[in-house]
Design an enzyme around this catalytic site. Structure first.
Site, PDB file in Angstrom:
ATOM      1  N   ASP A 121      42.712 -28.998  32.140  1.00 45.99           N
ATOM      2  CA  ASP A 121      44.085 -29.401  32.437  1.00 45.99           C
ATOM      3  C   ASP A 121      44.480 -29.073  33.869  1.00 45.99           C
ATOM      4  O   ASP A 121      43.817 -28.304  34.574  1.00 45.99           O
ATOM      5  CB  ASP A 121      45.064 -28.754  31.458  1.00 45.99           C
ATOM      6  CG  ASP A 121      45.064 -27.231  31.527  1.00 45.99           C
ATOM      7  OD1 ASP A 121      43.964 -26.644  31.671  1.00 45.99           O
ATOM      8  OD2 ASP A 121      46.146 -26.628  31.447  1.00 45.99           O
ATOM      9  N   GLU A 123      45.227 -24.332  29.945  1.00 48.69           N
ATOM     10  CA  GLU A 123      45.135 -23.054  30.646  1.00 48.69           C
ATOM     11  C   GLU A 123      46.351 -22.814  31.532  1.00 48.69           C
ATOM     12  O   GLU A 123      46.716 -21.659  31.782  1.00 48.69           O
ATOM     13  CB  GLU A 123      43.862 -23.032  31.507  1.00 48.69           C
ATOM     14  CG  GLU A 123      43.542 -21.675  32.125  1.00 48.69           C
ATOM     15  CD  GLU A 123      44.173 -21.443  33.496  1.00 48.69           C
ATOM     16  OE1 GLU A 123      44.113 -20.308  33.987  1.00 48.69           O
ATOM     17  OE2 GLU A 123      44.735 -22.408  34.086  1.00 48.69           O
TER      18      GLU A 123
END
Length: 363
Positions: A72, A127
């Site tokens: 991400d 994350e």
């Protein structure tokens, strides 16, 4: 579905990843592409949990290394798809944090069918958001067997230098009460925003420490990062909320760090406040004394890069530490450009990190 060519030059693979939007919580497309690229590889066992993909060799080696990276990014700001500039940089959201590192992982996962150590490749989601949403944490809770290993490398951006351990981080809201009143009769109320002044003064005056842990220097930091209060322009605010971020060295446990922050807030002398933690993530010691870490550091040093240094931000090496797995950060890109609008990663960094990991995993 986007096709990822794992045999392409690693910098081209990095650009292909940058071109796939994957803001935290919307990693389906990139996870699909990673899974599809890895699934045909006969030397890997591929498992998917949500938008996290784990690919493992089973060669019966004496040691197992976990190499991880997140899929991400923070929100896009006109910087996807990616591009090249004339100075040898890949430009775009995630080029530094951390799709260049993921490209290194994918390229090596495909190429290394007979490494000297068994390898677990982990690609995970979410994350960049709250710790309880973290995909690596979810995998560790639901399938801890998938992340077992003797040593871990997290491909976070480090400009190709090993960064040991990481600072811990926590956020806390300090809620300061007041009493509402019409602003034309302010003396009838108690201004909660004004009451926050001693806390802000305490935070501004605080001299954060630099603490040496196992030979590496970690810089702490305590900062107000948000303040909120008031409901209208003619109402004395009855509450003020100051959000504090504390970055703490790995010499402190999470509990010790909380005690330090609470003591600092108490020293401001506020009455009636309430402190609530909204995020808690422990620190990780450098871990460079582990035999595999020492071996990896020696291999990287042989390429002529500088000595290992401390990771000043928080990374998921802390999660590996909680699992009892020594871990370091090592990946392409300048961490100071992570999340920047002009995020860019040197192509040479990407190639160098791929070569460094390959040399160690095949030595």
């Amino acid at each position: 579905m986007t096709h990822l060519d794992l045999a392409a030059p690693v910098e081209e693979l990095a650009k292909a990843l940058v071109d796939i939007p994957s803001v935290s919580g919307n990693e389906d497309r990139i996870a699909d592409a990673v899974e599809a690229a890895l699934a045909p590889l006969a030397h890997l066992e591929v498992t998917r949990l949500g938008n996290a993909i784990v690919a493992r060799t089973h060669l019966g080696r004496a040691e197992r290394v976990v190499i991880a990276g997140h899929l991400d990014t923070v929100p896009i700001k006109g910087n996807v798809p990616g591009s090249w500039d004339g100075d040898g940089f890949l430009v775009g959201r995630g080029s530094v944090d951390m799709k260049a590192g993921v490209a290194v992982q994918l390229s090596l996962a495909a190429a290394l069918d007979a490494p000297t150590r068994d390898i677990t490749w982990v690609f995970y989601d979410q994350e960049e958001v709250e710790a309880d949403r973290n995909g690596l944490g979810r995998v560790a809770r639901e399938r801890p067997d998938l992340v077992e290993g003797d040593f871990a490398v997290l491909c976070e951006p480090t400009s190709g230098v090993i960064e040991g351990g990481c600072n811990g981080t926590m956020r806390a809201e300090v809620r300061i009460p007041g009493r509402a009143a019409h602003s034309a009769r302010a003396w009838k109320g108690l201004n909660a925003i004004h009451r926050a002044a001693p806390l802000l003064t305490t935070l501004a005056a605080y001299a954060a420490e630099t603490i040496t842990v196992d030979g590496l220097d970690y810089r702490e930091g305590v900062n107000a990062v948000r303040i909120a209060g008031g409901i209208a322009g003619n109402v004395i605010p009855d509450e003020c909320v100051v959000t504090i971020n504390y970055r703490f060295a790995p010499c402190w446990s999470l509990e010790e760090a909380q005690q330090r922050l609470e003591a600092l807030v108490a020293s401001a002398g506020l009455d009636g406040y309430h402190l609530v933690y909204t995020d808690l993530s422990g620190a990780a010691r450098p871990g460079l004394d582990a035999p595999l870490a020492a071996s990896f550091a020696a291999s990287v040093a042989a390429t002529g890069v500088e000595e290992p240094r401390a990771k000043q931000g928080w990374t998921d090496v802390a999660r590996f530490g909680e699992l009892g797995i020594p871990a370091v950060n090592y990946g392409p890109g300048d961490p100071e450009l992570a999340h920047a609008d002009d995020e860019r990663c040197p192509v040479e960094d990407i190639r160098h990190c791929r070569a460094g990991l390959e040399a160690w995993l095949t030595s």
